[in-house]
Design an enzyme around this catalytic site. Structure first.
Site, PDB file in Angstrom:
ATOM      1  CE1 TYR A 142      -4.381  -1.085  -0.013  1.00 32.42           C
ATOM      2  CE2 TYR A 142      -3.252  -2.989   0.735  1.00 32.42           C
ATOM      3  CZ  TYR A 142      -4.268  -2.599   0.124  1.00 32.42           C
ATOM      4  OH  TYR A 142      -5.251  -3.091  -0.172  1.00 32.42           O
TER       5      TYR A 142
ATOM      6  CD  GLU B  16      -6.911  -6.016   0.668  1.00 29.04           C
ATOM      7  OE1 GLU B  16      -5.485  -6.127   1.085  1.00 29.04           O
ATOM      8  OE2 GLU B  16      -7.353  -5.371   0.058  1.00 29.04           O
TER       9      GLU B  16
HETATM   10  C1  HEM Z   1      -6.419   2.165  -1.846  1.00 29.47           C
HETATM   11  C2  HEM Z   1      -5.748   1.437  -2.632  1.00 29.47           C
HETATM   12  C3  HEM Z   1      -6.476   0.710  -3.685  1.00 29.47           C
HETATM   13  C4  HEM Z   1      -7.616   0.945  -4.281  1.00 29.47           C
HETATM   14  C5  HEM Z   1      -8.450   1.987  -4.433  1.00 29.47           C
HETATM   15  C6  HEM Z   1      -7.665  -0.317  -5.292  1.00 29.47           C
HETATM   16  C7  HEM Z   1      -8.643  -0.211  -6.074  1.00 29.47           C
HETATM   17  C8  HEM Z   1      -8.510  -1.426  -7.045  1.00 29.47           C
HETATM   18  C9  HEM Z   1      -9.709  -1.902  -7.869  1.00 29.47           C
HETATM   19  C10 HEM Z   1     -11.036  -1.103  -8.028  1.00 29.47           C
HETATM   20  C11 HEM Z   1      -9.508  -3.092  -8.405  1.00 29.47           C
HETATM   21  C12 HEM Z   1     -10.338  -4.001  -9.453  1.00 29.47           C
HETATM   22  C13 HEM Z   1     -11.326  -4.763  -8.612  1.00 29.47           C
HETATM   23  C14 HEM Z   1     -12.118  -5.696  -9.502  1.00 29.47           C
HETATM   24  O1  HEM Z   1     -11.911  -5.901 -10.394  1.00 29.47           O
HETATM   25  O2  HEM Z   1     -13.444  -6.171  -8.792  1.00 29.47           O
HETATM   26  C15 HEM Z   1      -8.321  -3.704  -7.997  1.00 29.47           C
HETATM   27  C16 HEM Z   1      -7.666  -4.783  -8.386  1.00 29.47           C
HETATM   28  C17 HEM Z   1      -6.373  -5.176  -8.081  1.00 29.47           C
HETATM   29  N1  HEM Z   1      -5.558  -4.502  -7.196  1.00 29.47           N
HETATM   30 FE1  HEM Z   1      -5.935  -2.837  -6.191  1.00 29.47          FE
HETATM   31  N2  HEM Z   1      -6.390  -1.040  -5.127  1.00 29.47           N
HETATM   32  C18 HEM Z   1      -5.698  -0.343  -4.129  1.00 29.47           C
HETATM   33  C19 HEM Z   1      -4.628  -1.015  -3.627  1.00 29.47           C
HETATM   34  C20 HEM Z   1      -3.760  -2.081  -4.143  1.00 29.47           C
HETATM   35  C21 HEM Z   1      -2.527  -2.086  -3.746  1.00 29.47           C
HETATM   36  C22 HEM Z   1      -1.817  -1.862  -2.751  1.00 29.47           C
HETATM   37  C23 HEM Z   1      -1.926  -3.382  -4.528  1.00 29.47           C
HETATM   38  C24 HEM Z   1      -0.727  -4.080  -4.556  1.00 29.47           C
HETATM   39  C25 HEM Z   1       0.483  -3.714  -5.483  1.00 29.47           C
HETATM   40  C26 HEM Z   1      -3.034  -3.773  -5.414  1.00 29.47           C
HETATM   41  C27 HEM Z   1      -3.180  -4.621  -6.549  1.00 29.47           C
HETATM   42  C28 HEM Z   1      -4.254  -4.834  -7.059  1.00 29.47           C
HETATM   43  C29 HEM Z   1      -4.239  -6.094  -8.240  1.00 29.47           C
HETATM   44  C30 HEM Z   1      -3.235  -7.185  -8.436  1.00 29.47           C
HETATM   45  C31 HEM Z   1      -5.686  -6.209  -8.719  1.00 29.47           C
HETATM   46  C32 HEM Z   1      -6.228  -7.231  -9.613  1.00 29.47           C
HETATM   47  C33 HEM Z   1      -5.871  -6.578 -10.954  1.00 29.47           C
HETATM   48  C34 HEM Z   1      -6.247  -7.545 -12.255  1.00 29.47           C
HETATM   49  O3  HEM Z   1      -7.377  -8.082 -12.148  1.00 29.47           O
HETATM   50  O4  HEM Z   1      -6.050  -7.022 -13.324  1.00 29.47           O
HETATM   51  N3  HEM Z   1      -4.096  -2.800  -5.377  1.00 29.47           N
HETATM   52  N4  HEM Z   1      -7.605  -2.534  -7.287  1.00 29.47           N
END
Ligand code: HEM
Ligand SMILES: Cc1cc2nc3c(=O)[nH]c(=O)nc-3n(C[C@H](O)[C@H](O)[C@H](O)COP(=O)(O)OP(=O)(O)OC[C@H]3O[C@@H](n4cnc5c(N)ncnc54)[C@H](O)[C@@H]3O)c2cc1C
Length: 398
Positions: A95, A137
């Site tokens: 994060y 998480e």
């Molecule tokens: C407040 C911070 C964050 C927000 C608002 C956020 C938001 C999101 C959203 C909206 C999605 C798509 C969810 C879905 O398809 O249902 C997602 C997927 C994902 N997030 Fe985050 N995220 C955050 C932090 C992080 C962090 C710290 C990581 C780690 C590096 C991360 C890694 C990922 C990954 C790997 C996916 C899946 C991507 C994919 O399917 O291509 N996220 N996140």
């Protein structure tokens, strides 16, 4: 909690976010992968290439800014994202990396607007949201670990069966290499595979819906071969019975949750039937007394996975009604044993049987298919709370 001044500043940046749109998150991901290339082993890079993940992140950031004074309304989205994150084994330390690149993105794209006050407000707001995700998480990781047959992180599973279910869909039965039990899940949830092999450019996480009811022993997934797809072709071509796969615990906020007297309508297109199969399996095993409808559409018999099984189940269960559409049947599909209608799925044609008071509707398939289902059912006046859908990729509002 954010103070009133911080909330006002975040709100004042909404027009800026809206004018940048997905350029904001595209820039963010570009700079993050440049400076932290190790994250290419975490993210699904085809969702970057298609723009779907930058769009999903942008929607989330904008929704957060718009609801900054009442983030509780984002509860369902937070739940979905937290589940998705656990499917990529996201860790608290990551994060800080994401937060850093988000703030730098604002600085770089809007140097004039990005005053120290604005940056400070976004740093605070990000910190609050990150704290919510990290907390949720961790709860999910612990819950998975403490279940009978549960675990944390990846666990080695051996492929016990590999079976072609149609020309493009192959199912894999996975059992733990340690011989122990496996955690239960809620029908509709998915597994994440963590693939790592010399022929893969990056390590890849991929999600696959569980396609049988939980049994405590093993998991079954069914994978469609995607033209040019990294993981699906790897699984089809390289993975054989006896091979080992690294697997993360089941996750996902799309699952069936109905009372015994609730009619259930399962609607799928193509490989989108996988989560429905787990639901159907569960309902039939439980002897669900209320009506169950299974509506499925696919190309033709060669693409129709599990067709014989669906037919056998319909014959065995009086309260199960099935309706299958073939878009373009092949000569070998006749006589029409496994399909009922030609062309694309036409919900109006079956409205009398599926438009039921109190029914819950679960659907999954290609994006335009799901949009059609949602629009039709909503057009019949069915409330949002009774419509549930899964996306085989980054979330998009239908
Ligand atoms: C407040 C911070 C964050 C927000 C608002 C956020 C938001 C999101 C959203 C909206 C999605 C798509 C969810 C879905 O398809 O249902 C997602 C997927 C994902 N997030 Fe985050 N995220 C955050 C932090 C992080 C962090 C710290 C990581 C780690 C590096 C991360 C890694 C990922 C990954 C790997 C996916 C899946 C991507 C994919 O399917 O291509 N996220 N996140
Ligand atoms: C919750 C959930 C459940 C799922 N359940 C299932 C399931 O039960 N069964 C199932 O089969 N799938 C399921 N999926 C989809 C699955 O996770 C994979 O996305 C799918 O198998 C494709 O992965 P892949 O690695 O083969 O393809 P990818 O390598 O991710 O490629 C996908 C497509 O993008 C194209 N592409 C890749 N990179 C580029 C680029 N740089 N430029 C242009 N095009 C590009 C590829 O040619 C291909 O057509 C699910 C997904 C989710 C999120």
């Amino acid at each position: 909690m954010l103070d009133a001044r911080t909330i006002d500043i975040i709100k004042s940046t909404i027009p800026l976010l809206e004018s940048a749109n997905t350029a904001l998150t595209e820039h963010f991901y570009r700079r993050m992968f440049r400076d932290n290339p190790e994250l290419k082993d975490v993210f699904n890079l085809s969702h970057q290439a298609s723009g779907r993940q930058p769009a999903a992140l942008f929607s989330a950031v904008l929704a957060y800014a718009k609801n900054i004074d009442n983030p509780a309304v984002l509860g369902a989205a937070v739940e979905r994202i937290a589940h998705k994150h656990t499917g990529f084994a996201i860790q608290p330390a990551q994060y800080d990396i994401v937060g850093h690149h988000l703030l730098e993105t604002i600085r770089e794209l809007a140097p004039d607007a990005a005053t120290p006050e604005v940056i400070d407000a976004w740093a605070q707001a990000y910190g609050v949201l990150a704290g919510i995700f990290i907390g949720r998480e961790e709860q999910l990781y612990r819950a998975n670990e403490s279940k009978t047959g549960g675990w944390r992180g990846t666990r080695a599973f051996v492929v016990k069966e590999k079976q072609a279910e149609s020309e493009q869909i192959t199912s894999f039965l996975l059992a733990p290499a340690d011989g122990g039990p496996v955690a239960d899940y809620r029908p509709g949830q998915y597994l994440s595979l963590h693939l790592d092999a010399p022929e893969l450019v990056h390590k890849e996480y991929r999600q696959y819906s569980l396609c049988q009811a939980p049994n405590g022993r093993d998991y079954r997934i069914a994978v469609k071969r995607e033209p040019g797809g990294t993981a699906s072709n790897f699984l089809h071509d390289r993975i054989q019975v006896g091979d080992t796969l690294r697997v993360l615990p089941p996750a996902g906020d799309f699952f069936m949750d109905v009372a015994a007297d609730t009619p259930v309508v399962l609607i799928s297109g193509g490989v989108g039937q996988t989560p429905m199969r787990a639901m159907l399996d569960q309902l039939l095993r439980q002897g669900h007394p209320a009506p169950i409808h299974w509506l499925h559409a696919c190309e033709n018999g060669t693409q129709h996975a599990f067709g014989k099984d669906t037919r056998a189940r319909r014959q065995a269960h009086a309260n199960l009604d099935t309706h299958v559409w073939y878009r373009a049947p092949a000569a070998t599909d006749l006589p029409a044993e496994d399909f009922d209608a030609l062309g694309l799925m036409d919900l109006q044609a079956v409205k009398d049987s599926i438009h039921l008071d109190d029914a819950h509707y679960y659907f999954c398939g290609p994006l335009p298919f799901m949009a059609m289902v949602k629009e039709t059912l909503a057009g019949w006046g069915i409330a949002d709370e009774r419509l549930h859908y899964e996306m085989f990729g980054p979330h998009q509002q239908l």
